[in-house]
Design a protein around this motif. Structure first.
Motif: not given
Length: 547
Positions: A422-430, A433-435, A539-542
């Protein structure tokens, strides 16, 4: 005047033990006997300690990240502590008496290795661990669980050869371990001038490895002209020659298996340098027929530990060990061309070379600062999939050490692997979203290649390749150019390196760029688990790069 008196700093040479050969403790390296002489470090009493009387499996890890992975697998069947405390830097941490005591009590030891940890940490682990304890290097052993390995590729933009030192092979036939050291000593040199090999940082002092100006002293085991490397590692050096002509340098290699053992002789070889002269003519004068001329790329004077010989390895394109070809020392001429002529910088730290403004021929080191490393990037956990491979390896290691807990270890690992999925999926989705035009990562040091490759980012720049390396003027210029060219809205700073990251913060301020936190090697009081760390970084990257 000796180089040390003139401003250069000698790297520590060997010490002798009664009836034994030379022993070479490198700076900051402490074995078990040395640890016993250290004063108890203040503040250590508050840190957790292992206790074999609890009846639980006793586990020690090198870093807090590995401690957290182990805790999630072991649950209440284990006690686990880390050598490097949270907010500590595994690249430079100094071990304490309490650390050595914890190692003695451990049933299982987990390190990352791939030369992530300071060699002192590894020596503390390996020197004090009981023979029956399990000792696992996760980065090297996780490939069988489908961990993805990224080779270290160094960007060499020099117009002369980059010449380093390498120790290749494990030495296992002699009983060597990852705590063993390969000793390289300069025993003879010839040429029209003086030859120097040294390590330099643009804002720090120089460490002199070999210096022919004051001769080589066999009586003390070549103490002043010796250095050490871990097995399967290499280091960067600068080389300087005071006059044009043909030079030779003879190196002797030994393997120090244990600090109290007599070193194993590995042989010696003579290398030839053509300094400001035609290398073909230099080869004729040196009696080398059909010479291999080394002009550019990456070359290492190499100790082949397993074959007990010295050789030269070279890749003209600048690659590492996997792409280097091997040559006998007596068939090679290293060219130091006329364009390598440069002026000795001002500053006392360079006065061993001569007077400021005088000319020397120099092969500059490609990476400034002390930077001994292996062939793979050690920061595997920045890809969550690799952390999942670590977890599977830890699970099986615990089952081997404590078969009665097999069911619990498997169940804990299964639950934690689902959380990591689930963490891997979250990092990938987040990060997704960065252009795409903003997915440029600029950080304190080179620790995020796995994150970038796994989640679709580009490592656009970093201040230094290693947090123990000094920041140079060249680093600052390259960083400024990168930020302006790519127009990145944010750079990312590891909180535990803030005190050593003035270049990143100053350049960001000069260009009106925000500085955001990112976690690399360690936790702190805000981020205290691996899952928290990876989610926080995403989150910080996004928020810093947009999206």
């Amino acid at each position: 005047m000796s180089p040390a008196a003139a401003g250069g700093r000698r790297v520590p040479g060997p010490r002798r033990l009664p009836g034994l050969g030379p022993v070479f403790p490198r700076r900051r390296l402490l074995g078990a006997s040395a640890l016993a002489l250290l004063p108890f470090l203040g503040g250590c009493a508050a840190r957790p300690a292992l206790n074999p009387r609890t009846g639980r499996l006793q586990v020690i890890t090198t870093t807090g990240i590995l401690r957290d992975l182990a805790h999630n697998v072991g649950g209440d069947r284990i006690d686990v502590v880390s050598l490097v405390p949270d907010s500590g830097d595994p690249h430079s941490y100094e071990a304490s008496l309490r650390d050595a005591r914890n190692v003695v009590y451990a049933d299982v030891a987990l390190s990352n290795y791939a030369m992530l940890e300071e060699q002192n940490v590894i020596k503390t682990l390996d020197s004090n661990l009981r023979d029956e304890a399990l000792n696992v290097s996760l980065a090297e052993d996780s490939a069988k669980y489908a961990a993805e390995i990224i080779p270290l590729v160094e960007d060499v933009r020099l117009d002369t050869v980059w010449l380093g030192l390498r120790a290749s092979g494990t030495g296992s036939r002699y009983g060597a371990t990852r705590s063993s050291q390969v000793i390289l000593s300069a025993v003879e040199a010839s040429g029209p001038g003086h030859l120097f090999a040294y390590l330099t940082g643009s804002f720090g002092e120089t460490d002199i490895y070999f210096d022919s100006s004051d001769s080589f002293q066999s009586g003390d085991g070549y103490r002043s002209d010796s250095t050490t490397l871990p097995a399967d590692a290499h280091t960067h050096l600068s080389w300087a020659f005071t006059r044009p002509g043909t030079y030779t340098l003879t190196l002797r290699a030994q393997l120090q298996v244990e600090e109290t053992d007599r070193p194993v002789e590995l042989g010696r070889a003579t290398y030839t340098f053509a300094v400001g002269v035609d290398p073909e003519k230099a080869a004729v004068g040196a009696g080398i027929s059909h010479p291999v001329i080394v002009r550019q790329g990456h070359a290492d004077l190499t100790v082949n530990v397993d074959r007990r010989r010295l050789e030269l390895r070279h890749d003209p394109q600048g690659g590492g060990e996997n792409s280097q070809k091997t040559y006998r020392a007596d068939q090679v001429v290293v060219e130091v061309p006329a364009r390598a002529l440069t002026e000795i910088p001002g500053g006392r730290q360079y006065s061993f070379l001569g007077h400021a403004g005088d000319s020397v021929y120099q092969l500059a080191q490609a990476v400034v600062g002390k930077h001994v490393h292996g062939e793979i990037d050690p920061h595997l956990w920045q890809n969550v999939r690799n952390a999942m491979a670590y977890v599977q390896l830890i699970r099986d290691t615990f089952i081997d050490a404590d078969p009665g807990g097999g069911v619990q270890y498997r169940q804990n690992a299964k639950s934690y692997l689902a959380e990591l999925e689930r963490t891997d999926d979250y990092v990938r989705r987040t990060i997704g979203r960065i252009p795409s035009s903003h997915r440029h990562l600029v950080t304190t040091h080179d620790a995020f290649a796995y994150l970038a490759k796994a989640y679709g980012m580009t490592v656009a720049g970093f201040v230094t390749p290693d947090p123990s390396s000094e920041e140079s003027l060249s680093d600052r210029r390259k960083l400024t150019s990168t930020l302006r060219t790519l127009r990145v809205p944010a750079v990312f700073l590891e909180p535990n390196l803030r005190a050593r990251s003035s270049t990143l913060t100053e350049v960001a301020a000069e260009n009106d760029i925000q500085v955001r936190p990112i976690y690399g090697d360690t936790f702190d009081d805000k981020v205290a688990s691996y899952v928290q760390m990876m989610r926080f970084n995403a989150d910080s990257l996004r928020s810093g790069l947009g999206g």
